[in-house]
Structure formats: C-alpha cells, structure tokens
Design a protein around this motif. Structure first.
Motif, PDB file in Angstrom:
ATOM      1  N   THR A  22       0.798  -1.225   0.048  1.00  0.00           N
ATOM      2  CA  THR A  22       0.092   0.091  -0.026  1.00  0.00           C
ATOM      3  C   THR A  22       0.758   1.265  -0.003  1.00  0.00           C
ATOM      4  N   ALA A  23       1.963   1.247   0.761  1.00  0.00           N
ATOM      5  CA  ALA A  23       2.865   2.435   0.792  1.00  0.00           C
ATOM      6  C   ALA A  23       3.649   2.655  -0.531  1.00  0.00           C
ATOM      7  N   VAL A  24       3.818   1.624  -1.075  1.00  0.00           N
ATOM      8  CA  VAL A  24       4.622   1.677  -2.550  1.00  0.00           C
ATOM      9  C   VAL A  24       3.633   2.065  -3.685  1.00  0.00           C
ATOM     10  N   LEU A  25       2.422   1.904  -3.562  1.00  0.00           N
ATOM     11  CA  LEU A  25       1.385   2.260  -4.430  1.00  0.00           C
ATOM     12  C   LEU A  25       1.040   3.650  -4.119  1.00  0.00           C
ATOM     13  N   ILE A  26       0.966   4.125  -3.171  1.00  0.00           N
ATOM     14  CA  ILE A  26       0.754   5.551  -2.911  1.00  0.00           C
ATOM     15  C   ILE A  26       1.749   6.346  -3.112  1.00  0.00           C
ATOM     16  N   LYS A  27       2.926   5.977  -2.990  1.00  0.00           N
ATOM     17  CA  LYS A  27       4.201   6.800  -3.334  1.00  0.00           C
ATOM     18  C   LYS A  27       3.986   6.790  -4.808  1.00  0.00           C
ATOM     19  N   LYS A  28       3.998   5.881  -5.630  1.00  0.00           N
ATOM     20  CA  LYS A  28       3.922   5.599  -7.247  1.00  0.00           C
ATOM     21  C   LYS A  28       2.574   6.510  -7.749  1.00  0.00           C
ATOM     22  N   ALA A  29       1.487   6.575  -6.879  1.00  0.00           N
ATOM     23  CA  ALA A  29       0.579   7.520  -7.501  1.00  0.00           C
ATOM     24  C   ALA A  29       0.771   8.938  -7.377  1.00  0.00           C
ATOM     25  N   PHE A  30       1.558   9.373  -6.090  1.00  0.00           N
ATOM     26  CA  PHE A  30       1.965  10.714  -6.073  1.00  0.00           C
ATOM     27  C   PHE A  30       2.985  10.844  -7.234  1.00  0.00           C
ATOM     28  N   PHE A  31       3.913  10.081  -7.635  1.00  0.00           N
ATOM     29  CA  PHE A  31       4.805  10.266  -8.488  1.00  0.00           C
ATOM     30  C   PHE A  31       3.995  10.540  -9.966  1.00  0.00           C
ATOM     31  N   GLU A  32       3.013   9.427 -10.200  1.00  0.00           N
ATOM     32  CA  GLU A  32       2.290   9.522 -11.489  1.00  0.00           C
ATOM     33  C   GLU A  32       1.452  10.817 -11.931  1.00  0.00           C
ATOM     34  N   VAL A  33       0.785  11.384 -10.610  1.00  0.00           N
ATOM     35  CA  VAL A  33      -0.089  12.384 -11.006  1.00  0.00           C
ATOM     36  C   VAL A  33       0.984  13.695 -10.898  1.00  0.00           C
ATOM     37  N   THR A  34       2.036  13.816 -10.807  1.00  0.00           N
ATOM     38  CA  THR A  34       2.763  15.191 -10.840  1.00  0.00           C
ATOM     39  C   THR A  34       3.971  15.027 -11.790  1.00  0.00           C
ATOM     40  N   THR A  35       4.403  13.905 -12.632  1.00  0.00           N
ATOM     41  CA  THR A  35       5.191  13.874 -13.576  1.00  0.00           C
ATOM     42  C   THR A  35       4.778  13.275 -14.936  1.00  0.00           C
ATOM     43  N   LYS A  36       5.468  13.461 -15.925  1.00  0.00           N
ATOM     44  CA  LYS A  36       5.376  12.762 -17.264  1.00  0.00           C
ATOM     45  C   LYS A  36       6.409  11.672 -17.381  1.00  0.00           C
ATOM     46  N   PHE A  37       5.984  10.610 -17.752  1.00  0.00           N
ATOM     47  CA  PHE A  37       7.188   9.402 -18.093  1.00  0.00           C
ATOM     48  C   PHE A  37       7.338   9.456 -19.705  1.00  0.00           C
ATOM     49  N   TYR A  38       8.599   9.082 -20.122  1.00  0.00           N
ATOM     50  CA  TYR A  38       8.817   8.991 -21.472  1.00  0.00           C
ATOM     51  C   TYR A  38       9.869   7.734 -21.711  1.00  0.00           C
ATOM     52  N   LYS A  39       9.773   7.383 -23.024  1.00  0.00           N
ATOM     53  CA  LYS A  39      10.742   6.460 -23.471  1.00  0.00           C
ATOM     54  C   LYS A  39      11.042   6.751 -25.193  1.00  0.00           C
ATOM     55  N   LYS A  40      12.448   6.543 -25.515  1.00  0.00           N
ATOM     56  CA  LYS A  40      12.714   6.897 -26.684  1.00  0.00           C
ATOM     57  C   LYS A  40      13.163   5.634 -27.463  1.00  0.00           C
TER      58      LYS A  40
END
Length: 191
Positions: free
Chosen positions: A78-96
């Motif tokens: 649960t702690a990891v999922l909440i931290k991941k959700a914080f990260f996903e709603v504030t930053t964009k991810f990309y792959k090249k």
C-alpha cells in the motif's frame, strides 16, 4: 502515528491533494497531471497539519489468522502504491526508441479519431499499431519514436510492445531498440 513504523508514513507532496473515504475503502490522489483512485485493504491515518499519511495494520473487516500474517506485506505494498500514485500525478514519463535498418520506417496515421503507427520493418507485410488513449507517440524523421504519458506502466508497456515488432538482431543490430540500449554484435562466419 506514534506506534507506526517510519517506512509506513508517507509525506504528501505540496502540489498533491488527497481525499480519503474510510467507508468505501478508497483514496483519491489529485495532481496537476491527473488523478488516481486506489482501493485499499488497510486503514489509513491522514494528518492535514503535518501533510502525512500513515498506513495502519488494521483491516476494514474481520481478519483471519492467514490475513494477519500477511498484514506487513500488505502495508508495504500500500505504501509503494501510494508513493507511485504521487509520482504519476505530478510527472510525465517517456521512452525513446530508434529504428535502425535500411528501409525501416514508422509513420503516424489518424483514422476516425483513432491514432495508429504504420511500421515498415522489412517483413512482407506492414504493421499497424493502435496507440492507447493515455499515451502520446511522436515520430521524428520516421526513425525515432518518442513515447510519453503519465502512467509509467502504460508507457513502458507500449514501448516494449513496439520494440517486440522487430527486436534488434545480433549480427548487424537492425531492428527497434531503446535509445541508450547497447547491442553486443556477434562476428559473422569467416571464409
């Protein structure tokens, strides 16, 4: 929050709003790039003054003995999922991705509000890939692909799926590879 271990206490970032409903067993996390809804298995303590969330070891219902043994792992997940959700709603991810090979190309196509990528990869047929809605795929010079989105899993999965259409071969290195990926080339037969 005094009797809860430090690893189960999470600081809420400044640009994130958290809404917690104990009855429905959910937490809604809103950020500048979107929102995430998580279904919970353990109760939370939310402190608005300190901007902290604490994951308790109390279940929402009656706990069986088997469930009591797993409560520590459920707290950690649960702690990891909440931290991941914080990260996903504030930053964009990309792959090249890079397309390497003579005649290997990718072209964007739009049909009836659906986005597709058209790949020519040396096969006798062309490959058409439907781009997911929450991911944007940009094509540069028809040999470089930039994939971006707010969900890390979706961006990585899309990049891996596109790469699987033509995995780089070990002799000349032709195919689709990640931008920083290094291929160890094998030596061919010597006559």
């Amino acid at each position: 929050m005094d009797n809860i271990s430090k690893k189960y206490i999470i600081k809420i970032p400044s640009k994130v709003s958290v809404f917690y409903c104990d009855k429905r067993q959910i937490i809604l996390i809103k950020g500048n790039l979107g929102q995430k809804l998580l279904k919970l298995k353990t109760k939370l303590l939310v402190s608005k003054q300190d901007n902290l969330i604490a994951i308790t070891n109390q279940s929402f219902g009656i706990m069986s003995n088997k469930y009591k043994k797993k409560i520590k792992s459920i707290q950690g997940t649960t702690a990891v999922l909440i931290k991941k959700a914080f990260f996903e709603v504030t930053t964009k991810f990309y792959k090249k991705l890079k397309i390497i090979g003579v005649g290997y190309r990718a072209f964007p196509i739009v049909l009836n509000d659906l986005n597709f990528m058209h790949f020519k990869l040396g096969y006798s047929h062309d490959i058409y890939f439907k781009i997911p809605k929450n991911v944007s795929v940009v094509d540069y010079k028809s040999t470089k692909i930039f994939i971006s989105g707010t969900s890390y899993n979706l961006v990585s999965q899309t990049a891996a799926l596109i790469r699987s259409y033509k995995i780089p071969e070990p002799y000349k290195g032709k195919g689709i590879r990640y931008e920083n990926e290094k291929i160890n080339l094998k030596e061919g037969k010597k006559i």
